[in-house]
Design an enzyme around this catalytic site. Sequence first.
Site, PDB file in Angstrom:
ATOM      1  N   GLU A 417      33.336  87.585  12.653  1.00 46.08           N
ATOM      2  CA  GLU A 417      34.454  88.363  12.695  1.00 46.08           C
ATOM      3  C   GLU A 417      34.685  89.104  11.386  1.00 46.08           C
ATOM      4  O   GLU A 417      35.482  90.131  11.254  1.00 46.08           O
ATOM      5  CB  GLU A 417      35.535  87.129  12.831  1.00 46.08           C
ATOM      6  CG  GLU A 417      35.842  86.607  14.256  1.00 46.08           C
ATOM      7  CD  GLU A 417      34.703  85.476  14.467  1.00 46.08           C
ATOM      8  OE1 GLU A 417      34.791  85.046  15.469  1.00 46.08           O
ATOM      9  OE2 GLU A 417      33.880  85.246  13.631  1.00 46.08           O
ATOM     10  N   GLN A 439      37.929  88.318  19.190  1.00 46.50           N
ATOM     11  CA  GLN A 439      38.116  87.445  20.772  1.00 46.50           C
ATOM     12  C   GLN A 439      39.396  86.728  20.907  1.00 46.50           C
ATOM     13  O   GLN A 439      40.021  86.834  21.943  1.00 46.50           O
ATOM     14  CB  GLN A 439      36.973  87.122  21.105  1.00 46.50           C
ATOM     15  CG  GLN A 439      36.766  86.533  22.514  1.00 46.50           C
ATOM     16  CD  GLN A 439      35.272  86.123  22.894  1.00 46.50           C
ATOM     17  OE1 GLN A 439      35.014  85.092  22.754  1.00 46.50           O
ATOM     18  NE2 GLN A 439      34.383  87.171  23.183  1.00 46.50           N
ATOM     19  N   PHE A 440      39.748  85.879  20.165  1.00 48.66           N
ATOM     20  CA  PHE A 440      40.853  85.027  20.127  1.00 48.66           C
ATOM     21  C   PHE A 440      41.610  84.920  18.573  1.00 48.66           C
ATOM     22  O   PHE A 440      40.960  84.983  17.741  1.00 48.66           O
ATOM     23  CB  PHE A 440      40.645  83.682  20.578  1.00 48.66           C
ATOM     24  CG  PHE A 440      40.243  83.420  22.040  1.00 48.66           C
ATOM     25  CD1 PHE A 440      41.191  83.330  23.289  1.00 48.66           C
ATOM     26  CD2 PHE A 440      38.980  83.641  22.369  1.00 48.66           C
ATOM     27  CE1 PHE A 440      40.780  83.173  24.328  1.00 48.66           C
ATOM     28  CE2 PHE A 440      38.494  83.461  23.598  1.00 48.66           C
ATOM     29  CZ  PHE A 440      39.584  83.233  24.783  1.00 48.66           C
ATOM     30  N   ALA A 441      42.921  84.990  18.566  1.00 46.69           N
ATOM     31  CA  ALA A 441      43.595  84.881  17.510  1.00 46.69           C
ATOM     32  C   ALA A 441      43.244  83.788  16.662  1.00 46.69           C
ATOM     33  O   ALA A 441      43.133  83.827  15.265  1.00 46.69           O
ATOM     34  CB  ALA A 441      45.072  84.927  17.503  1.00 46.69           C
ATOM     35  N   ASP A 442      42.850  82.627  17.125  1.00 49.04           N
ATOM     36  CA  ASP A 442      42.392  81.497  16.699  1.00 49.04           C
ATOM     37  C   ASP A 442      41.010  81.768  15.639  1.00 49.04           C
ATOM     38  O   ASP A 442      40.931  80.580  14.921  1.00 49.04           O
ATOM     39  CB  ASP A 442      42.177  80.339  17.959  1.00 49.04           C
ATOM     40  CG  ASP A 442      43.370  80.040  18.531  1.00 49.04           C
ATOM     41  OD1 ASP A 442      44.153  79.178  18.471  1.00 49.04           O
ATOM     42  OD2 ASP A 442      43.566  80.904  19.559  1.00 49.04           O
ATOM     43  N   ILE A 444      40.262  84.503  14.044  1.00 47.14           N
ATOM     44  CA  ILE A 444      40.595  85.669  12.966  1.00 47.14           C
ATOM     45  C   ILE A 444      40.137  85.267  11.649  1.00 47.14           C
ATOM     46  O   ILE A 444      39.867  85.939  10.780  1.00 47.14           O
ATOM     47  CB  ILE A 444      41.866  86.262  13.178  1.00 47.14           C
ATOM     48  CG1 ILE A 444      41.835  87.712  12.582  1.00 47.14           C
ATOM     49  CG2 ILE A 444      43.120  85.398  12.515  1.00 47.14           C
ATOM     50  CD1 ILE A 444      43.191  88.499  12.759  1.00 47.14           C
ATOM     51  N   PRO A 446      37.779  83.879   9.736  1.00 51.55           N
ATOM     52  CA  PRO A 446      36.727  84.383   8.981  1.00 51.55           C
ATOM     53  C   PRO A 446      36.818  85.702   8.412  1.00 51.55           C
ATOM     54  O   PRO A 446      36.103  86.379   7.702  1.00 51.55           O
ATOM     55  CB  PRO A 446      35.481  84.196   9.806  1.00 51.55           C
ATOM     56  CG  PRO A 446      35.809  82.993  10.733  1.00 51.55           C
ATOM     57  CD  PRO A 446      37.423  83.562  10.927  1.00 51.55           C
ATOM     58  N   HIS A 486      42.480  78.248  21.748  1.00 50.73           N
ATOM     59  CA  HIS A 486      42.700  79.380  22.486  1.00 50.73           C
ATOM     60  C   HIS A 486      44.157  80.010  22.639  1.00 50.73           C
ATOM     61  O   HIS A 486      44.258  80.659  23.497  1.00 50.73           O
ATOM     62  CB  HIS A 486      41.959  79.378  23.596  1.00 50.73           C
ATOM     63  CG  HIS A 486      40.216  79.440  23.459  1.00 50.73           C
ATOM     64  ND1 HIS A 486      39.956  78.174  23.278  1.00 50.73           N
ATOM     65  CD2 HIS A 486      39.433  80.132  23.404  1.00 50.73           C
ATOM     66  CE1 HIS A 486      38.410  78.124  22.992  1.00 50.73           C
ATOM     67  NE2 HIS A 486      38.159  79.636  23.291  1.00 50.73           N
TER      68      HIS A 486
END
Length: 696
Positions: A417, A439-442, A444, A446, A486
């Site tokens: 990321e 891919q998923f906000a969770d 982000i 890194p 997710h």
Amino acid sequence: MEETTKARKKSKLDVDRDILLKAYRLMCTTSRMAALYDEQRDVCSKYVHSTSRGHEAIQLAAAFQLTPSDYAAPYYRDEAMLLGMGIEPYELMLQLMAKRDDPFSGGRTYYSHPSLKREGYPVIPHQSSATGMQAIPATGMAHGIAYLESQGLLSEENQPVVLCSLGDGSVTEGEVAEAFQMAVLKKLPILYLVQDNGWGISATGSEMRAMDAYEYAGGFKGLERMAVDGADFIDSFLGMKKAIDFVRKKRHPMLVHARCPLLGHHTSGVRREWYRGEDWKTHQKFDPIDRLKVYLLTHGESDESLLPIEREAVVRVEQDFQRALQSPDPDVNDFDTHEFAPTPVVEESGNRSPKGGEKVVMVDAALHAVDEILKKHPEALFYGQDVGARLGGVFREAATLAQKYGDHRVFNTPIQEAYIVGSTAGMSTVGTKPIVEIQFADYIWPALNQLVEELSKSCYLSKGKFPIQALIRVPIGAYGGGGPYHSGSIESTLLTIRGIKVVYPSNAADMKGLLKASFYDPNPVVMLEHKGLYWSKVPGTSDAKTIEPDEDYIIPLGKPNIVQHASEEKVTQGNSAVVITYGMGVYWAKEAAASFSGQIEIIDLRTLNPIDWEAIIISVSKHNRVMVLTEEPLLNSFAESLAGRISKSCFRSLDAPVWTVGAANLPAIPLNAELEKMMLPNAEKVRRELEMLLAY
């Protein structure tokens, strides 16, 4: 190419005499600059700085290889490298003293932190002081160059290379490993110059790492390596020439490891006398200036020929220092310029609902928008995890794009990321226009180092020279059983970062118009795309599916949409309220408002930063009651911040407290669907809260 440059013969010059004398002059210049800064501590220690003492040989050797077609990412100790590129001592001193005419930042950032876009010089984009963070944007520059070359969009005559300067200690950072990985995976034209003086701040190399950067680089298959004596100008020059020539011709990455003495302080705030002791005396034995002088004296020069060079350097430095000291400070009224570069998109245009148009779901509106962008702009590319040809995105948001435009333009990245986001800074610098996806906000988090340290600050600290054009797409939100990793919402964290824009569409037409505007915006834009709205499968979200706008449709960022009006009768009676929301909140509010005929206005913010504050004030003043509705946990959220601002600015217009509704204040969304319902808002919860608000 694992080698140390060969021992040279002493009978003749190994490097042209003019180059040697230029190097000696600049070494004397840096030496006098460092000494003068110490002598003038009352002036020079006002702002923290570091010097290149001990590193001059390798830095000058590197600088002398670069051309105006190249790109460079120097680090904060690289003043000799900057002098070698042609920057004047006076210009560096203007930055040292944070003066108005500092050519890099106008007094906004630290010494030896350049932002240079000047004819006849390598391009140097802004980068932060954060250790190792420059490796990813620099690799992004090389990645962008490789892409442009692959598409025939760059002249073959130029063959630019990227020079990335690092300290050996910084190579322990995980983000440096991400950069190395992508450089070898994509075969990028970048040279990593690692200057190793054996120290961090007060920690030694043996305390911090099990191997040096040269040994570490051996683990990256395809990363060529070279070791040079960084205190010896001849060895450094010949080594760097060979290394740069290799990268320029082969278009492959390389690492040069250069051992150097540390002869200055770590910084002016961490002085050598506090902890160096005998170590500093040992390092003095390897002073690059002394070693070059000995070489010159044994190869035809004399004290009489070198003394004028030494004197000239002293006079020049002292004159430049006095000149910089007398130069004006910045205009304080200019302090807040260049947070963002001006956007060309200022008005809504195109056809939102073309005659005969078909309804599409949000995910298809986004897919079509990206398709149209890629078709129109060959400099645009799209990358992230699983967006390539095999899958086309886990939400099918990139389906068919790689097949249409090729693996150079639409491609998968490793699970990196930080690289996905940070590389956009380099991509933007060289003229590509990246669209990337987390891919998923969770996941982000890194990427926040790069988003905060590199992307968000670049435009402001370079005084507008290096805005970063980056569209970062982030699927977000809960959609029924997605579970704790997710389903999360992250907008409040993002909105504490100044210098980025945050967009949050709630329907297909807005998705397409806002995505186009985000692409054309010259600033970093994070586009939050609610997974529960992608296909309008969640009950109550059918209105997220709209007629698809035409290709020219675009919505300026920062403009809200009133999706439902209250009746004039209810407003006149003082029996109305406005709900300010975004994303899934729009649909909770619409369903809840059905119980209050004509009483509820609903504003879909669409853009969370910038925000149309004037529109909010007008609406609050009209209705006198306001609810701010969010999917996030409420405590310390953007919603509460907005409510506090409304309370302060609209106090005299309010007939009730500013109401806030959001998720329960818990650290994660539980997997079980019934537990998820308990945590999140829904239409019935919003209805009950509206009932209480209207009762005031």
